[in-house]
Design a protein around this motif. Sequence first.
Motif, short mmCIF file in Angstrom:
data_model
loop_
_atom_site.label_atom_id
_atom_site.label_comp_id
_atom_site.label_asym_id
_atom_site.label_seq_id
_atom_site.Cartn_x
_atom_site.Cartn_y
_atom_site.Cartn_z
N LEU A 52 0.85 -1.20 0.01
CA LEU A 52 -0.15 0.17 0.00
C LEU A 52 0.71 1.18 0.05
O LEU A 52 0.55 2.24 -0.75
N SER A 91 -6.98 4.36 -6.18
CA SER A 91 -7.84 3.65 -5.42
C SER A 91 -8.19 2.19 -5.51
O SER A 91 -8.12 1.43 -4.56
N LEU A 92 -8.16 2.00 -6.91
CA LEU A 92 -8.46 0.49 -7.32
C LEU A 92 -7.32 -0.25 -6.95
O LEU A 92 -7.41 -1.31 -6.82
N LEU A 96 -5.00 0.29 -4.30
CA LEU A 96 -5.18 -0.17 -3.37
C LEU A 96 -6.14 -1.14 -2.49
O LEU A 96 -6.02 -1.90 -1.83
N ILE A 97 -7.34 -1.07 -3.11
CA ILE A 97 -8.43 -1.87 -2.81
C ILE A 97 -7.84 -3.40 -3.23
O ILE A 97 -8.10 -4.35 -2.35
N TYR A 98 -7.29 -3.46 -4.53
CA TYR A 98 -6.80 -4.90 -4.88
C TYR A 98 -5.80 -5.50 -3.84
O TYR A 98 -5.94 -6.38 -3.33
N PHE A 115 -5.32 -4.68 -0.79
CA PHE A 115 -5.87 -4.64 0.69
C PHE A 115 -6.64 -6.15 0.50
O PHE A 115 -6.65 -7.10 1.59
N VAL A 116 -7.50 -6.32 -0.55
CA VAL A 116 -8.26 -7.52 -0.69
C VAL A 116 -7.38 -8.82 -0.82
O VAL A 116 -7.52 -9.76 -0.05
N ILE A 148 -7.00 -3.93 -14.22
CA ILE A 148 -7.66 -2.78 -13.17
C ILE A 148 -7.53 -1.44 -14.21
O ILE A 148 -8.55 -0.64 -14.47
N CYS A 161 -10.65 0.87 -15.70
CA CYS A 161 -10.46 2.18 -15.44
C CYS A 161 -10.89 3.01 -16.74
O CYS A 161 -11.60 3.82 -16.83
#
Length: 454
Positions: free
Chosen positions: A106, A194-195, A197-199, A201-202, A431, A435
């Motif tokens: 991250l 943001s996408l 970061l979400i990837y 984190f998941v 991703i 986008c």
Amino acid sequence: MFEVNIAVMLVVCLIILIAMGVHIAISLGMTSAIGIFLTTGADSYAFETVQRMLAATAYEAIRSYVFAVIPLFMLMGEFIGRSGVVTDVYRGINKLLHRIPGRLALATIIGNALFSFVTGVSIASAAAFSRIAYPEMKRFGYHKGFALGTIAGSSCLGMLIPPSVLMIVWGILTEQSIGRIFAAGVLPGALLMSLFLIYVFVMALLKPEVVGEGVNSSSEIDKQLNKDETNEVSIPQFLISLAGIFFVILAVLGGILSGFFTPTEGAGAGAIIGLTLGVIKGMRFRDIIDAILSVGRTSAPILLLLVTAALYSRTLAMTGMANAIEGLFLDSGMEPWMIIGVMVLIWFLLGMIIDSISIMLLTAAIFAPIAMKIGYDPIAFAIIGIIAIEAGLLTPPFGLLVYTVKAAIHGEGDNVQVMSIFKSSTPYWMIMLICMVAIIIFPEIATFLPNALF
């Protein structure tokens, strides 16, 4: 018909030369000279025509005031990169995210996003964070492929978040406002970050082993954090470095977007601020000279590419090839989204074999007018094109960002296979595709800020 045959021959000749490994600038120059020679009669006067067109094109291509923006923005990024500010910010973010799963990955994405605001070259971001972030992730037991895939994937932010060399080149080639393109990249860049970061984190939750969880216990991680004090940064040091980067962003991009600076003036101001920041952080005279020489070695080939690409575009215009390609798309009966899809596919394919600036030089001046005629906003299309071209640099077998990362860790003694990095960077490629589709469907993502500010 004769001119069209020449145009087809020139395109085939260019592809063959590139496939043989001839530098793109030389390939463009050679095919342009052949095209002008044949179009003007292939006699003794043709040689004079080639010389006159080359001289006129070179003069007109780089005399413009706006061309200074490329080396100046690169110089700003080089000064800031060498100052150590980016390393301080990365380690500070890493420290603040201490208890969050996948914090190093991250921090790499956030750090790359911040670095993108002060440099315009994704390959520079990939090289820098391979040296900064990879040793840290390896130390905490990250899966090596996942770590390097994160670095390569997040480096793509360098070309989407302004100031970006690709944005500058696109604006020059298509005669669009560079300031508007800069503004258009902010929201898509934030969305893409943001996408990413979400990837991560998941993935940290679903597969904790790829981010070192389970390899090191919490107590072991605490020991690792205190083990090497040289890799730590104090909070005041982090805040000072972060404030320096934000000052550059506000001064340069804020000045450009508010209309106080032209892009070239903003780049010059940014270079001065970057130099000042570097001196404050301890850069020596030798470091400053090395930074200037490094930018010269990088920007000079770009300017040469711009000259030869302009000459090639003129040659294609003489043969009618540009009009023929436009007619082929517009008369094909395809829906607009299908035409955009074909363009994106071409960008992906070109991204496998040549660098992003060369791709843009070959295609932007042809594709942009077609997109406008089928109803796409030129600023939104610029962002779509930049994302597609940059995604091509993650596409096997010759994705340049992946090879940059691989080369940057050569001294680490790791035998990480290139295909492992390609595999780990594929989710970031997907991703970017998501986008890009979102901007095609909702162009307001890219056009909102330019319309609000200009």
